[in-house]
Design a protein around this motif. Structure first.
Motif, PDB file in Angstrom:
ATOM      1  N   LEU A  65       0.811  -1.223   0.000  1.00  0.00           N
ATOM      2  CA  LEU A  65       0.000   0.000   0.000  1.00  0.00           C
ATOM      3  C   LEU A  65       0.844   1.272   0.000  1.00  0.00           C
ATOM      4  CD1 LEU A  65      -2.706  -1.139   2.597  1.00  0.00           C
ATOM      5  CD2 LEU A  65      -2.839  -1.220   0.100  1.00  0.00           C
ATOM      6  N   HIS A  66       2.172   1.142  -0.025  1.00  0.00           N
ATOM      7  CA  HIS A  66       3.035   2.337   0.008  1.00  0.00           C
ATOM      8  C   HIS A  66       2.958   3.055  -1.342  1.00  0.00           C
ATOM      9  CE1 HIS A  66       4.734  -0.224   3.169  1.00  0.00           C
ATOM     10  NE2 HIS A  66       5.075   0.912   3.760  1.00  0.00           N
ATOM     11  N   ASP A  67       2.649   4.361  -1.295  1.00  0.00           N
ATOM     12  CA  ASP A  67       2.535   5.044  -2.592  1.00  0.00           C
ATOM     13  C   ASP A  67       3.253   6.387  -2.681  1.00  0.00           C
ATOM     14  OD1 ASP A  67       0.858   6.681  -1.130  1.00  0.00           O
ATOM     15  OD2 ASP A  67      -0.909   6.371  -2.399  1.00  0.00           O
TER      16      ASP A  67
END
Ligand code: B12
Length: 222
Positions: free
Chosen positions: A114-116
């Motif tokens: 989920l790292h963006d």
């Protein structure tokens, strides 16, 4: 008009969004990317010229300074914000095909991840360098990348991963894309990956930072 284009380039370089924005302190009270882009369009400067001679030179400087550790993530985010403010005015010209972009780049953070923040920086930098960017978001499956590729034939695909546990998904997605479309260029990035890992999974390029990817993409079309 060159003076205004230079001013726009500086707004991108230093992250000046609009006149009301207090950042950066040395440009307080001056017009920002928002007002200057509008003025340029009103003066009949084409969206293509604004992109090529205002936004791109500014973003290029941001990429180089970030790579050389002369500026850091918050400053790049301000530049990205200034650029997206200018882009709002140019979007209709992109949509109508009046602006010629260098190519299409599909990007997403791989399944399970989920790292963006890093992925978004890469996307903005690539867009600011004259490419159409299709951002698939986070937690992206192989199917979604392949669907986007069908809609954008010939696009380069970028995969981002920040977790060691999702590196295995990056490998699988690369393999799935290459099985369906062997000529598609797949480029990877993110803190836990490396060029050794790229070789192992059969991707075409690894860049530790957005500027490396800009250089790679520009070399593809040179
Ligand atoms: C912010 C953050 C979060 C935020 C994410 C918010 C968001 N919207 O992104 C939140 C709180 C949600 C989060 C959650 C988790 N996180 Co986290 N997170 C971080 C943190 C602190 C910063 C990451 C970051 O944004 N860095 C800044 C950006 C700019 O750097 P970057 O992503 O590396 O991107 C740069 C390059 O890598 C490159 N790049 C990136 N992608 C691409 C793609 C291409 C194509 C190219 C060319 C280049 C490129 O360009 C960027 C600019 O230079 C890191 C620690 C750290 N200091 O890195 C941990 C970290 C990544 N997280 C970690 C963990 C464990 C988790 C969780 C599992 C925690 C938990 N137990 O719930 C969850 C996982 C959720 C999930 N399923 O993804 C670990 C990973 C450990 C590991 N080895 O796998 C880290 C390293 C922290 C730690 N030391 O333990 N996290």
């Amino acid at each position: 008009m060159n003076e205004l284009l230079n001013q726009l380039s500086e707004c991108i370089e230093f992250g000046k969004i609009n006149k009301a924005a207090p950042f950066p302190p040395q440009m307080k009270g001056q017009e920002g990317a928002d007002e200057i882009t509008r003025k340029l369009l009103e003066a009949n400067v084409t969206a293509q010229e604004i992109l090529n001679d205002g936004l791109m030179p500014g973003m290029e400087k941001v990429g180089i300074k970030f790579r050389e550790n002369k500026i850091f993530v918050p400053q790049v985010l301000m530049s990205a914000k200034a650029m997206s403010t200018a882009m709002v005015h140019l979007k209709p010209y992109f949509a109508s095909g009046q602006v010629k972009q260098k190519g299409t780049f599909i990007i997403g953070t791989v399944l399970g991840d989920l790292h963006d923040i890093g992925k978004n920086l890469v996307a903005m930098m690539i867009e600011g360098n004259g490419y159409k960017v299709v951002d698939l978001g986070t937690d992206v499956s192989a199917e979604k990348y392949i669907e986007a590729l069908k809609e954008n034939p010939g696009a380069v695909v970028g995969l981002s991963a920040l977790l060691t546990t999702t590196m295995v998904n990056m490998a699988q997605i690369t393999q799935d894309i290459k099985t369906i479309s062997p000529n598609t260029i797949v480029t990877i990035g993110g803190a836990p990956v490396s060029d050794d890992f790229r070789i192992k999974i059969g991707a075409d390029n690894y860049s530790p930072d957005p500027q490396g990817l800009v250089d790679f993409l520009n070399a593809q079309i040179a």
